[in-house]
Every structure is written in C-alpha cells, then in structure tokens.
Design an enzyme around this catalytic site. Structure first.
Site, PDB file in Angstrom:
ATOM      1  N   ASP A   1       0.836  -1.202   0.000  1.00  0.00           N
ATOM      2  CA  ASP A   1       0.000   0.000   0.000  1.00  0.00           C
ATOM      3  C   ASP A   1       0.870   1.250   0.000  1.00  0.00           C
ATOM      4  O   ASP A   1       2.082   1.166   0.212  1.00  0.00           O
ATOM      5  CB  ASP A   1      -0.980   0.012   1.192  1.00  0.00           C
ATOM      6  CG  ASP A   1      -0.303  -0.361   2.482  1.00  0.00           C
ATOM      7  OD1 ASP A   1       0.858   0.044   2.665  1.00  0.00           O
ATOM      8  OD2 ASP A   1      -0.925  -1.043   3.316  1.00  0.00           O
TER       9      ASP A   1
ATOM     10  N   ASP B   1       1.398   5.277   1.243  1.00  0.00           N
ATOM     11  CA  ASP B   1       1.053   6.397   2.113  1.00  0.00           C
ATOM     12  C   ASP B   1       1.676   7.649   1.524  1.00  0.00           C
ATOM     13  O   ASP B   1       2.754   7.603   0.928  1.00  0.00           O
ATOM     14  CB  ASP B   1       1.626   6.183   3.523  1.00  0.00           C
ATOM     15  CG  ASP B   1       1.054   4.945   4.187  1.00  0.00           C
ATOM     16  OD1 ASP B   1      -0.098   4.589   3.888  1.00  0.00           O
ATOM     17  OD2 ASP B   1       1.766   4.319   5.004  1.00  0.00           O
TER      18      ASP B   1
ATOM     19  N   ASP C   1      10.030   5.875  12.683  1.00  0.00           N
ATOM     20  CA  ASP C   1      10.707   4.919  13.559  1.00  0.00           C
ATOM     21  C   ASP C   1      12.129   4.544  13.099  1.00  0.00           C
ATOM     22  O   ASP C   1      13.082   4.695  13.860  1.00  0.00           O
ATOM     23  CB  ASP C   1       9.848   3.661  13.790  1.00  0.00           C
ATOM     24  CG  ASP C   1       9.184   3.122  12.541  1.00  0.00           C
ATOM     25  OD1 ASP C   1       9.518   3.599  11.433  1.00  0.00           O
ATOM     26  OD2 ASP C   1       8.342   2.209  12.659  1.00  0.00           O
TER      27      ASP C   1
HETATM   28  P1  ATP Z   1       4.378  -2.174   6.080  1.00  0.00           P
HETATM   29  O1  ATP Z   1       5.052  -2.747   4.898  1.00  0.00           O
HETATM   30  O2  ATP Z   1       4.226  -3.129   7.189  1.00  0.00           O
HETATM   31  O3  ATP Z   1       3.116  -1.386   5.809  1.00  0.00           O
HETATM   32  P2  ATP Z   1       5.348   0.418   6.840  1.00  0.00           P
HETATM   33  O4  ATP Z   1       6.740   0.910   7.089  1.00  0.00           O
HETATM   34  O5  ATP Z   1       4.587   1.057   5.741  1.00  0.00           O
HETATM   35  O6  ATP Z   1       5.456  -1.125   6.644  1.00  0.00           O
HETATM   36  P3  ATP Z   1       3.215   1.238   8.543  1.00  0.00           P
HETATM   37  O7  ATP Z   1       2.788   0.681   9.846  1.00  0.00           O
HETATM   38  O8  ATP Z   1       2.301   1.192   7.388  1.00  0.00           O
HETATM   39  O9  ATP Z   1       4.596   0.540   8.205  1.00  0.00           O
HETATM   40  O10 ATP Z   1       3.658   2.743   8.836  1.00  0.00           O
HETATM   41  C1  ATP Z   1       3.953   3.667   7.810  1.00  0.00           C
HETATM   42  C2  ATP Z   1       5.101   4.562   8.246  1.00  0.00           C
HETATM   43  O11 ATP Z   1       4.726   5.314   9.403  1.00  0.00           O
HETATM   44  C3  ATP Z   1       6.368   3.831   8.652  1.00  0.00           C
HETATM   45  O12 ATP Z   1       7.160   3.550   7.532  1.00  0.00           O
HETATM   46  C4  ATP Z   1       7.013   4.832   9.576  1.00  0.00           C
HETATM   47  O13 ATP Z   1       7.658   5.851   8.862  1.00  0.00           O
HETATM   48  C5  ATP Z   1       5.823   5.447  10.288  1.00  0.00           C
HETATM   49  N1  ATP Z   1       5.487   4.716  11.533  1.00  0.00           N
HETATM   50  C6  ATP Z   1       4.628   3.711  11.682  1.00  0.00           C
HETATM   51  N2  ATP Z   1       4.571   3.283  12.947  1.00  0.00           N
HETATM   52  C7  ATP Z   1       5.423   4.034  13.645  1.00  0.00           C
HETATM   53  C8  ATP Z   1       5.821   4.094  15.014  1.00  0.00           C
HETATM   54  N3  ATP Z   1       5.319   3.252  15.909  1.00  0.00           N
HETATM   55  N4  ATP Z   1       6.726   5.027  15.365  1.00  0.00           N
HETATM   56  C9  ATP Z   1       7.247   5.890  14.455  1.00  0.00           C
HETATM   57  N5  ATP Z   1       6.921   5.877  13.167  1.00  0.00           N
HETATM   58  C10 ATP Z   1       6.023   4.975  12.740  1.00  0.00           C
HETATM   59 MG    MG Z   2       2.496   0.687   5.239  1.00  0.00          MG
END
Ligand code: ATP
Ligand code: MG
Length: 450
Positions: free
Chosen positions: A73, A75, A149
C-alpha cells in the site's frame, strides 16, 4: 538544556526554522521503477503539488520501492492540512480524532494521506512509563522525518521529480541491509514499545540485521510491551503473522527475548512441543498464501495457533465427564478468555475461530446425513482446510482428509458411494489416529447425538 542536548544528538539544528537538509537521490541512485508505483498514489501527490503543497510518497512504500519490491500500500505525506487535502479529492474522508489523517479512495485502493507531524515527543503527554499518549501537532517535513521509527522508513519519494529525500541515512542502511532506529533507541522504545516488535518484523521480513545499538536495549525494555493497549499489540501481531515471513518473525522474536511472558499467544505458540508441528505447518502455509498474493483469514490463523491449547483443554473436559461437543465449547471459551485479556482478539475473529473449531468433530462423523449437512456450512472451506492441517500434522489419519477432499469434489451418486465406502472401522475404536497422552477416545467426534 536537555532539549538542546537531544537535538544535538539527533542532528537537529536548534533555533527557529531549524532544518536538517536531506540527502537527495536521483533515479540512477534510487533505482525506483515507476511501474511499481501506484498510479493513484502519483495522482494524489500530483494533485497536492499542483495546489501548491508539498507531497511525497513515504514510509514503507519508499523502502520497498528502493528494494525493488512492489509495495502493498501507499502512504502520502504532505504539508496540507486534512481539510485542505479533503477539498482536493472527490472521495476523501477524514479519519481519527486525535491526529487526523485523510483516506483518499480510488475504487478499492486506499491512499492514506498524512499531514507532516511536528515538534518532538518531548512535550507530548505520556503515561507513567514514558509511553507517548498523544502527539497531534503538525510540523515541518524534517520534523516529520525525525518522528518516524527507522531510517529506512523515513524517506520521501517525489514521483514527479523522481527524487528520494533521505533525512536519516536510510539509503545507506538499505544498502547495508540494516535496521536502525532514529534517535536514541531507549527513548524511542520508551515512547512507543511497539517499535521493538516492528524492528523484529522488518528485520525478519526484509532479511536485514538490526544495528547493535538498536538491538541492545530490547531485551531489557521488552516488558514495556505489557503496558501497550491490547488492541494495538493485536494489530501488530496480525501484521507480523501476515507478513509472509511469520515463521522467521516468530523465531526472531524468540531470539530477541520478546516473547516470554509478554505475549501470551506467543508463549503458547512457541513453547508447546505437541503443537509445534501443527503451528509450523499452519504458519508455513500462511506464508505461502501471502507470498502468492492470496488472502489470509485472521480467524483461521489464530484458530490454528491456539488449536493445541484447545485440544488439551477439550481432552481434560472430556476426561472430567463432559460430553465431547459441550466439552469442545468449554475449551474454546477458556482459550479465548485467556487470550482476549492481553491480545484483544476482535469479536468477529473470535467468532470465526469458534466456527472452525466447532466444525472439527463433525468431519469425523461420516454417517447418515451429517456429511451432507456439513457441506452447507458457510465456513466449510476454512473448516476443511483446518482438517487438512490436522491430518498433515499427524494428529489425524490422512485418510480422513482424503475422504473429505473426494466427498467435496464428488457428485450425488459419487458421494453416496463414498459414504458406503468409508473405512470399515469408522465408529469402532480407532487405531488409525495418533493419540495424545496415550489416552484413547472414540474416533467419531459424533459420539454425541446430533
Ligand atoms: P508495512 O510494509 O508493514 O506497511 P510500513 O513501514 O509502511 O510497513 P506502517 O505501519 O504502514 O509501516 O507505517 C507507515 C510509516 O509510518 C512507517 O514507515 C514509519 O515511517 C511510520 N510509523 C509507523 N509506525 C510508527 C511508530 N510506531 N513510530 C514511528 N513511526 C512509525
Ligand atoms: Mg504501510
């Protein structure tokens, strides 16, 4: 004073208009293939940019694109406020009360648009353990970056200019396959202990190692996870289990000391010798489904993870004199109750789990109209897949699974023939099933009358 010190460590220049300039990478450096980028995500960034705002694809999508994976997905981060974003799109919905984000819909695809978050977590309200409870201020892009993060999750991609803005050395860490937390690891885990689970998930999924200082505090700080609301831990567990690398994730959680006593589900899953084969098979088949792009049902997944616990309690209730079917329901209640405290399994998922478990004895009742009735069950497919797992793990004889495969495939007369052809010992004490604990139980779960 302390603030100044932290800013220095985090590399943020102090003073108003503080800025940390990102490294900028062009197409030949980042290697992103525009074909892997969702056209809708591009539409969102373009629309925002034409309206005079900054807009980038962010987070996991950029990380995955640089790695050459197609993200699941997309963002988008922008300096437009949620209201400003909403006005630009026909199907856009503001979500959340504390920190509002905008869901922009294109058919089935959802693009999540977030306004840059600002200020540091220093001033945000926290609980007694230092966990940040609210952080809802908007800010500058570099402030948004520092709040993310891990370095590899803090990159911003502009599809128009085909540039990646890298604020914390994410590109370098991608190249050396390293998960590194942004800022002071202890402070970042304290603000949000779920980051400890996240780093393990990403490391296992991406095949990255965890940088020493990012890894070191985890063993000591692991108990802070107890303090996180159950629903949030559940969400993270679900992400972990449906990452396509569930087995690797669980092994790594164990090696980081993140399972014992913290997540009751994992205790059950990782420390039950009897169920190990069953759980391993369930997770391997889930991983395979995810990698093939097939859907996975959380109900099926959790029903599998907890099955041997149910089985144990089911046997105990039967040994205490309960009839098999009520005994199974009691066992299911016990297991679900003990898990929901910490894991907050949603009601919908718990209902699916119960359905799958409750169906199991019915597969063993191959007489009269019972099998025909079972064919009409709305969750037959899940129940049958579950039965096959029980067979594959050696809990049941393979013959039963094969019989059901044939029965489901057969036409009317074929089914009658199968019913007459079921093993002669059906209903007699079974020698074809492996016993647990040496106790014998009647083979048809239908010892009770229906
Ligand atoms: P995935 O492939 O699992 O979706 P993702 O990195 O996109 O991985 P998400 O949970 O969708 O993870 O979060 C999107 C973004 O938001 C992360 O890449 C990070 O930059 C930020 N983020 C998410 N959770 C946290 C957190 N607990 N603390 C700080 N930043 C976060
Ligand atoms: Mg994500």
């Amino acid at each position: 004073m302390i603030k100044k010190f932290i800013r220095r460590i985090l590399g943020v220049k102090s003073g108003s208009g503080a800025t940390t300039e990102p490294l900028v990478f062009g197409p030949s450096d980042h290697g992103i293939d525009l074909d892997d980028v969702s056209p809708n995500a591009i539409r969102v960034t373009e629309t925002l940019q034409r309206a005079g705002f900054k807009a980038f694809i962010v987070g996991g999508a950029v990380r995955d694109l640089v790695l050459g994976h197609r993200p699941k997905d997309f963002d988008v981060a922008t300096n437009a406020t949620p209201e400003e974003v909403k006005r630009l799109f026909r199907r856009a919905f503001i979500i959340g009360r504390r920190f509002q984000i905008v869901h922009v819909m294109f058919g089935q695809e959802l693009i999540e648009v977030t306004t840059f978050r600002g200020a540091s977590a220093e001033e945000a309200p926290k609980d007694a353990h230092g966990r940040v409870l609210r952080d809802n201020t908007f800010g500058e892009q570099h402030e948004d970056a520092i709040r993310r993060d891990f370095t590899v999750n803090a990159m911003y991609y502009d599809p128009e200019r085909q540039q990646v803005l890298d604020y914390h050395g994410g590109m370098k860490d991608i190249r050396s396959k390293t998960m590194r937390i942004i800022g002071l690891p202890e402070a970042r885990y304290r603000e949000d202990p779920v980051r400890m689970l996240r780093v393990v998930r990403f490391a296992a999924k991406l095949g990255f190692s965890i940088a020493g200082p990012t890894r070191a505090p985890i063993k000591v700080m692991a108990p802070l996870i107890n303090n996180v609301p159950a629903a949030r831990v559940f969400d993270e567990m679900l992400k972990l289990l449906t990452s396509g690398h569930a087995l690797a994730c669980l092994q790594q959680l164990r090696s980081e000391g993140l399972h014992h006593g913290l997540l009751p589900l994992l205790d059950v899953v990782l420390e039950q010798p009897l169920g190990e084969r069953f759980v391993t098979l369930a997770l391997a088949s889930t991983d395979e489904r995810v990698r093939e792009g097939k859907p996975v049902s959380p109900g099926f997944l959790f029903a599998s993870l907890l099955w041997h616990q149910v089985l144990e309690k089911w046997n105990a209730y039967k040994a205490a004199g309960e009839l098999p079917i009520p005994a199974l329901h009691l066992a299911a209640d016990d297991v679900l109750d003990s898990q929901t405290d910490k894991l907050a399994i949603q009601r919908r998922i718990a209902t699916d789990m119960r359905d799958i478990w409750a169906m199991q004895p019915r597969f063993e009742r191959r007489i009269g109209k019972s099998p025909h009735k079972l064919l009409e069950h709305p969750r037959l497919r899940a129940g049958y897949d579950f039965l096959l797992l029980r067979c594959a793990s050696g809990e049941l004889d393979a013959e039963l699974g094969e019989w059901w495969t044939d029965f489901i495939d057969a036409d009317g007369p074929g089914r009658e023939e199968l019913l007459s052809k079921k093993p002669a010992d059906d209903g007699a004490p079974a020698k074809r099933r492996r016993r647990r604990g040496g106790r014998s139980r009647s083979k048809t779960g239908g010892e009770t009358s229906e």
